[in-house]
Structures are given as structure tokens and as C-alpha cells.
Scaffold this motif. Structure first.
Motif, PDB file in Angstrom:
ATOM      1  N   GLU A   8     -26.956   4.732 -40.014  1.00  0.00           N
ATOM      2  CA  GLU A   8     -25.873   3.512 -39.799  1.00  0.00           C
ATOM      3  C   GLU A   8     -26.300   2.416 -38.725  1.00  0.00           C
ATOM      4  OE1 GLU A   8     -23.295   2.446 -42.007  1.00  0.00           O
ATOM      5  OE2 GLU A   8     -24.331   3.735 -43.783  1.00  0.00           O
ATOM      6  N   ALA A  32     -20.861   2.625 -38.887  1.00  0.00           N
ATOM      7  CA  ALA A  32     -20.480   3.674 -39.221  1.00  0.00           C
ATOM      8  C   ALA A  32     -18.798   3.527 -38.161  1.00  0.00           C
ATOM      9  CB  ALA A  32     -20.942   4.851 -38.720  1.00  0.00           C
ATOM     10  N   SER A  74     -26.763   9.085 -43.207  1.00  0.00           N
ATOM     11  CA  SER A  74     -26.043   7.949 -44.040  1.00  0.00           C
ATOM     12  C   SER A  74     -27.596   6.422 -43.925  1.00  0.00           C
ATOM     13  CB  SER A  74     -24.676   7.852 -43.442  1.00  0.00           C
ATOM     14  OG  SER A  74     -24.089   6.421 -44.237  1.00  0.00           O
ATOM     15  N   ASP A  75     -27.913   6.334 -44.548  1.00  0.00           N
ATOM     16  CA  ASP A  75     -28.431   4.720 -44.984  1.00  0.00           C
ATOM     17  C   ASP A  75     -30.058   5.172 -43.276  1.00  0.00           C
ATOM     18  OD1 ASP A  75     -29.390   2.726 -45.622  1.00  0.00           O
ATOM     19  OD2 ASP A  75     -27.163   0.963 -44.847  1.00  0.00           O
ATOM     20  N   ASP A 215     -21.457   3.559 -50.391  1.00  0.00           N
ATOM     21  CA  ASP A 215     -22.024   3.434 -48.893  1.00  0.00           C
ATOM     22  C   ASP A 215     -20.568   4.253 -48.199  1.00  0.00           C
ATOM     23  OD1 ASP A 215     -22.674   2.803 -46.450  1.00  0.00           O
ATOM     24  OD2 ASP A 215     -23.308   0.771 -47.531  1.00  0.00           O
ATOM     25  N   SER A 217     -19.696   1.870 -45.556  1.00  0.00           N
ATOM     26  CA  SER A 217     -19.238   1.029 -44.639  1.00  0.00           C
ATOM     27  C   SER A 217     -20.143  -0.385 -45.357  1.00  0.00           C
ATOM     28  CB  SER A 217     -20.264   1.323 -43.739  1.00  0.00           C
ATOM     29  OG  SER A 217     -21.478   1.048 -43.719  1.00  0.00           O
TER      30      SER A 217
END
Length: 243
Positions: A8, A32, A74-75, A215, A217
Motif C-alpha cells: 500500500e 493504508a 496489500s498491493d 481494495d 483503500s
């Protein structure tokens, strides 16, 4: 509970053209911040590692990873873990960071992967987790290639069945896209949309796993989702589930 939250974060490099002339600018962003503050306010001990710090700060041994109860990705794509400087530039043989995560879960740790342009398979298939050891660990089956499902008109996930993680939350707010996934046969799909798994939980060895296909965010995490009254409780409950 103590977690290691990775990803993130991103750097945007822009070219500004004004007539004949142009110049560049660069900015760094983290997505995030609100989520991490929600988790910390609910008593979760969060160590945050932005994507670019994985090269120099990701634990080098399984023993170091075991300082945490769970890991959240995350991402951030698989190459960030697999193409570290010693291997990419000096051709050194080093431990596989994703294999350490696999062992961490097998021995009782938790793992959550959150959707985005560089998780699961991601944009143009560049996240590429299907071709890593985490494909065996995660509770979902990933597609080949680009797995994004863009939903500019929004979609609200449907509850697949009764479970403490989704019971009592009412109607879900709209999200703006997700990674196309399906639940493994031995996993439990909790949220879905149009035949695709949005939230799936499972186990691997002695550990618990979860996959949230959208997601946490923007941009897939819409403002409606970010402002949802159950947003803090949903994420903190999901993290606690992994222990």
C-alpha cells in the motif's frame, strides 16, 4: 495481536508539459493510513512496511517472522520479494522470502492478501502470485494473466453464508472493482459477486488464511466503503480471525 502489514505505498513520477517546455515531479503516497489507524485504535500492534522497504527490512529468517501473529500483503507484487538486490544485481543465492511466508503459515501464522493492481495476479499479470509458493497457501484459485474486474458503476458484495466475519453487517457499500478469484474446495467463501469470490477464508497447515479480492483503500475501495460504519470492525475482526 501483532501483525506485519506490507505494501500500500507507491511513487508517482509525472511529466508536466506546458507548451514548448516540460518538467518532472515526483511524489510518494501511502494508501493504508486510515486502515492502520483503525487497527491500532482497536488494540492491534501493527508494524507497517512500505513496498520499497521490503528490499532492506523484510525479515531474513523464519524465526524473525514468528515475532508476528499474522502477515498482511496489500498491493505489492511477488517480484518485490523474489527479485531482491543481492539476487538481481550480484546473482547471489538467498532464501526465498515467499517460501518463508509459506513456512510461517504452515507452522501456525496467519496470512491475509488484500486485492489491488499488484496483488493476486494484478494488472497485466504483473503481481504474478499464481506462479509462486503462495498459490498453495492462499484459500483461492487465481486466474492467468490480468485478473482485474473494473466496476466504475460500483457493486455491493453479497453474503454467501452465515459466518461471524460477515454476520450483522447489513448491506455492503459499493466497491469499484476486484481481482477475479474463486474459492478452493476446502475453503469457505463468505462474500461473492457474479460468481466470483470476494472474501474467502481457509487454512494451510496449522495456520489460517484469508483473501479479500477488492481494495482496503481507493481506488477500488470507494469513499462509500471507507466511510462505512462497519469498516473498522470488519478489518479488525478479519485480522483477529487469523490468529
Amino acid at each position: 495481536m501483532k501483525i506485519l502489514f506490507i505494501g500500500e505505498s507507491w511513487v508517482v513520477h509525472m511529466i508536466h508539459t506546458k507548451g514548448y517546455d516540460s518538467f518532472t515531479s515526483t511524489k510518494y503516497e501511502e494508501g493504508a493510513t486510515y486502515l492502520l489507524s483503525c487497527l491500532r485504535e482497536r488494540g492491534i500492534d501493527v508494524t507497517y512496511m512500505p513496498s520499497h522497504e521490503v528490499q532492506v527490512r523484510f525479515p531474513r529468517t523464519l524465526e524473525e517472522l514468528k515475532a508476528y501473529d499474522a502477515i498482511v500483503l496489500s498491493d505489492v507484487g511477488a517480484n518485490t520479494f523474489l527479485l531482491q538486490n543481492p539476487t538481481f544485481y550480484q546473482m547471489q543465492i538467498i532464501p526465498d522470502a515467499l517460501e518463508h511466508i509459506r513456512q510461517f503459515v504452515a507452522e501456525g501464522g496467519g496470512l491475509l492478501m488484500i486485492g489491488g493492481y499488484l496483488t493476486f495476479m494484478g494488472i497485466e499479470g504483473k503481481a504474478n502470485y499464481k506462479r509462486t509458493v503462495l498459490a498453495d497457501v492462499l484459500p483461492v484459485v487465481m486466474t492467468d494473466g490480468d485478473d482485474r474486474v473494473e466496476m466504475p458503476s460500483g457493486f455491493a458484495p453479497s453474503v454467501s453464508g452465515s459466518h461471524p466475519l460477515v454476520d450483522g453487517l447489513g448491506e455492503w457499500p459499493k466497491l469499484l472493482g476486484y481481482n477475479k478469484l474463486s474459492a478452493k474446495l476446502d475453503a469457505e467463501e463468505l462474500l461473492c459477486h457474479d460468481g466470483d469470490a470476494i472474501l474467502t477464508v481457509g487454512t494451510y497447515g496449522q495456520g489460517k488464511t484469508a483473501a479479500f479480492a477488492s481494495d482496503c483503500s481507493p481506488h477500488w475501495g470507494s469513499l462509500e466503503f471507507m466511510n462505512w460504519e462497519h469498516y473498522p470492525a470488519f478489518w479488525s475482526n478479519l485480522i483477529h480471525y487469523l490468529k
